[in-house]
Design a protein around this motif. Structure first.
Motif: not given
Length: 821
Positions: A153-164, A174-176
């Motif tokens: 779930e944490a990585l899913a949040i990361r992927d959403k944030a990085m898509s914006n 940028a490196d999370g």
């Protein structure tokens, strides 16, 4: 003037109890105003309220509903997934909720609360994730509606944030590895309270992540609060060391307490008068005690030094103190007038706190003079005679037993016998200093006012490595014809191109505008692919993107970037450094870009934001202080010409001041240090101290030469008591301010280092270069012509130097004849 001198000195000697009671009553009177003291820690007040940049800044804040913001960052470098793990995101969620509870009573409006503006916060739990819900439709959902329970779930949040793209570089690195929360405030003056509360909450997390709190409001607020607390620590340390060195030199506690009493009385009277007249204590005026302490102590050390040298039990204290005050009355008056004139010149600057600071330091200097003239004789007369036993140069072994005197005689012999070598060495120093001054950078950075290792400086460095920048400014574009130009695709494309150019060339770290919002919405309306992150081709499509965005959880956010009439737009710029030079470079780059690339419609542009205001202040400060210094230099030069009744001696008196300023500023450039507000203000004190030493040295040189008839006979005597008084001032005050180097704030370190440098350099120039110049130019300075010696006790006014020499020779011959008989 002689009548005034006699009246003041005689009154102090004959009525010491009245003088002491009067001083005590004055201190009590001024101290009664201290409870009414108010603090002004807002650096924005360094500019006039009518300053155009400040007026526009506040207008832009209202127009786009902008707020000063605190940045809270968390970094997790030791985790392969960075901050995107359940534990860290849970802490982020908890801290976000805690921030919404930070509310305070508004002192300006009882019953109303102020604090963090929840609706404008930027954090994972309160920003939208945009995704396509179907053809031509967008769904808005919270990026992190709750803290994740699993790593997936944490990585899913990361992927959403990085898509914006709007969030990358702003909220998430940028490196999370890092994540930021943006907490806007109803009033930036709350920043330190919020900062302190957040620190307390973060400590509860147990140190599993690296947390940092930054932003210009935090730095400004902390400077304002910590500067006053540093003053409470630094001032007593400084006074304690000065007190100890005074005792080491004069060996009488009852006398060395005298300079401390004078400094305390001067500071109390000056601050009390400032408060009584309704002026708040600003960041700048918080340094007023340091300035007054150094200046007020100078005169009292001159008096103590002279008294130490002339006092004998046979002569008694009354005659000794009269002799001292008659000798030093006029030199101390001249030095006080010139120092006060230097600070009074601040009233011509465009910086309101600098005007108040200069005016009251000037007043304080004159307070110090009158207190010294009256209280020193009175205090000595109040001492029991037994307390002066074994006091004085004769009682402690005489001149020959003094290491300081032996060193000074050696220095004087070198300066006079190797005068041309001295002049050559100073010439090399002048050339090197001129080169150094050419390398000076005018710059200010609030984070750099904290020592390396301070949490705010560490936060500034850490967060600006990971994000687009914690320092912000706005570029406001306005349509000159008032049309809805910011719905036009060509205008938005122009804005996007300028933003890309600024970021690509390193002028800014990141920017956000209406163009970015429209591009992101258009991307999701089409298919979500990166290739469709662009401005649509028609004005109708742009309007559609705007309407879609207004379906989000926070529809009002768009008005931070454009007015409802679409006739004015805000490009929000982030800087990775607080240096005002970076702002200047960006401003000039934008001006150049717009000049080379004309916008598709007629647009005007202006800047706003605290970072830009700081840049404007730097320019005002530099030219204002430079103008004041130049003006006061001219005033002091004219005063010296009048007081010495000679243009030649007036210019000679200005040489230590000139070279002190030249050497100090040359060293700044040589070592790559910035010219900032503390340096600019401290430059003024060099005028008072350097002229003080020069006046004492030259005035005593002229007095003694009127007795001896030649500089050759005067020089050895000059490196007796007069040189001892100057060197004692240099040693005591220069070393006395070194404890300020342990302060946590760089302005205090700068103050201590510069005061040490100013005193040391001006003392050396006075004791080495002036005698060398008098030796080489003795034919000009001491030629057989009429000149006066202002204030010289027992000197003959307007008597030719040659005649004086003959009279002196005749007296010596008569004494020799009497001795032979």
């Amino acid at each position: 003037m002689r009548t005034l001198k006699a009246a003041l000195v005689n009154f102090a000697v004959d009525h010491p109890r009245w003088v002491a009671l009067g001083l005590l009553a004055s201190i009590v009177f001024f101290a009664t105003f201290f409870p009414n003291m108010t603090m002004d820690t807002d650096p924005e007040n360094m500019l006039e309220t009518t300053e155009p940049a400040r007026v526009f800044h506040n207008a832009a804040k209202k127009r786009f509903d902008l707020s000063d913001t605190i940045v809270v960052g968390v970094i997790k470098d030791n985790d392969p997934n960075g901050v995107f793990n359940p534990r860290t995101l849970a802490h982020v969620s908890e801290l976000t909720r805690f921030a919404t509870t930070l509310r305070y009573e508004d002192p300006k409006q009882p019953g109303k609360t102020t604090g963090v503006i929840e609706v404008d916060m930027v954090a994972p739990s309160v920003v939208d994730h945009l995704r396509q819900a179907g053809p031509g439709t967008i769904a808005f959902e919270w990026l992190m509606p709750r803290a994740p329970a699993t790593q997936a779930e944490a990585l899913a949040i990361r992927d959403k944030a990085m898509s914006n793209p709007l969030l990358v570089g702003q909220m998430v690195s940028a490196d999370g590895k890092a994540l930021c929360l943006y907490l806007p405030l109803t009033d930036k003056l709350l920043s330190y309270d919020v900062y302190t509360a957040l620190q307390g909450k973060i400590r509860e997390f147990g140190g599993t992540e690296d947390w940092h709190i930054a932003g210009l409001p935090v730095a400004e607020g902390a400077i304002g609060v910590e500067m006053f607390s540093e003053m409470v620590v630094a001032s007593p340390l400084t006074m304690a060391l000065i007190f100890g060195m005074l005792y080491a030199m004069f060996r009488k506690w009852s006398l060395v307490v005298l300079p401390m009493l004078i400094a305390t009385a001067t500071v109390a009277a000056t601050l009390g008068a400032m408060i009584a007249l309704g002026f708040p204590v600003h960041i700048l005026s918080s340094m007023l005690p340091i300035f007054l302490m150094s200046i007020s102590i100078c005169d009292s050390i001159h008096v103590l030094s002279e008294f130490f040298d002339v006092y004998t039990e046979e002569k008694g204290r009354k005659e000794s103190v009269k002799e001292v005050m008659n000798t030093l009355f006029m030199p101390m008056l001249y030095t006080s007038l010139t120092t006060a004139a230097g600070f009074f010149s601040f009233v011509t600057t465009d910086i309101p706190p600098a005007r108040v600071f200069g005016a009251f330091v000037g007043v304080g200097v004159m307070f110090a003079w009158i207190i010294t003239i009256l209280f020193v004789p009175a205090y000595i007369m109040l001492l029991p005679e037994r307390m002066l036993r074994n006091f004085g140069l004769t009682a402690q072994g005489g001149v020959r037993e003094s290491l300081l005197t032996r060193l000074l005689h050696g220095l004087g012999e070198f300066a006079c016998r190797r005068a041309k070598v001295v002049l050559a060495l100073f010439g090399v120093g002048i050339v090197a200093s001129i080169w150094g001054m050419s390398q000076i950078t005018i710059n200010d950075n609030y984070a750099k006012r904290f020592s390396v290792g301070h949490p705010i400086r560490e936060a500034d460095s850490a967060l600006n490595r990971h994000f687009g920048g914690t320092y912000t400014a706005s570029l406001v574009l306005e349509a000159k014809n008032g049309e809805e130009v910011f719905k036009r695709p060509d205008v938005l494309t122009y804005m996007a191109a300028m933003q890309a150019w600024l970021e690509g060339n390193g002028y800014i770290g990141k920017s956000t505008s209406l163009a970015d919002i429209v591009r992101k919405v258009h991307q999701e309306l089409v298919d979500g692919s990166p290739g469709n992150f662009r401005i649509p081709s028609s004005q109708g499509a742009v309007s559609e993107c705007v309407m879609q965005y207004q379906q989000s959880h926070k529809p009002h956010d768009i008005w931070h970037f454009v007015t409802p009439e679409f006739d004015s737009a805000n490009i929000f710029m982030q800087f990775q450094s607080g240096d005002s030079t970076r702002t200047e470079a960006a401003v000039k780059a934008i001006e150049g870009y717009i000049e080379r690339n004309k916008p598709p419609v007629d647009l005007s542009y202006r800047f706003a934001g605290l970072h830009y205001i700081n840049y404007i202040f730097q320019g005002k400060m530099f030219w204002g202080m430079l103008g004041s210094l130049a003006g006061s230099y001219v005033i002091v030069l004219l005063m010296m010409i009048v007081l010495f009744r000679s243009a030649l001696w007036g210019f000679l008196c200005m040489i230590p001041l000139t070279l002190t300023i030249l050497f100090i500023y040359g060293a700044l450039g040589f070592f790559g240090l910035d010219y900032d507000m503390p340096v600019a203000v401290l430059g003024a004190i060099s005028l008072g101290i350097a002229v003080d030493f020069a006046i004492h040295f030259l005035e005593r040189s002229r007095q003694i030469t009127s007795e001896t008839g030649s500089w050759e006979k005067t020089a050895p005597r000059m490196f007796g008591e007069p040189a001892r008084a100057i060197s004692r001032n240099v040693i005591i005050i220069a070393l006395g301010f070194l404890p300020m180097l342990v302060a946590a704030l760089v302005p205090y370190k700068t103050t201590g280092l510069l005061l040490f440098s100013i005193l040391t350099v001006s003392g050396l120039v006075t004791l080495v270069l002036l005698p060398a110049l008098l030796t080489v130019g003795r034919g000009w300075f001491f030629r057989a012509r009429r000149f006066s010696f202002p204030g010289a006790a027992g000197s003959s006014r307007d008597v030719p130097a040659l005649a004086l020499a003959r009279i002196g020779a005749a007296k010596r011959d008569a004494a020799d004849d009497a001795g032979r008989e």
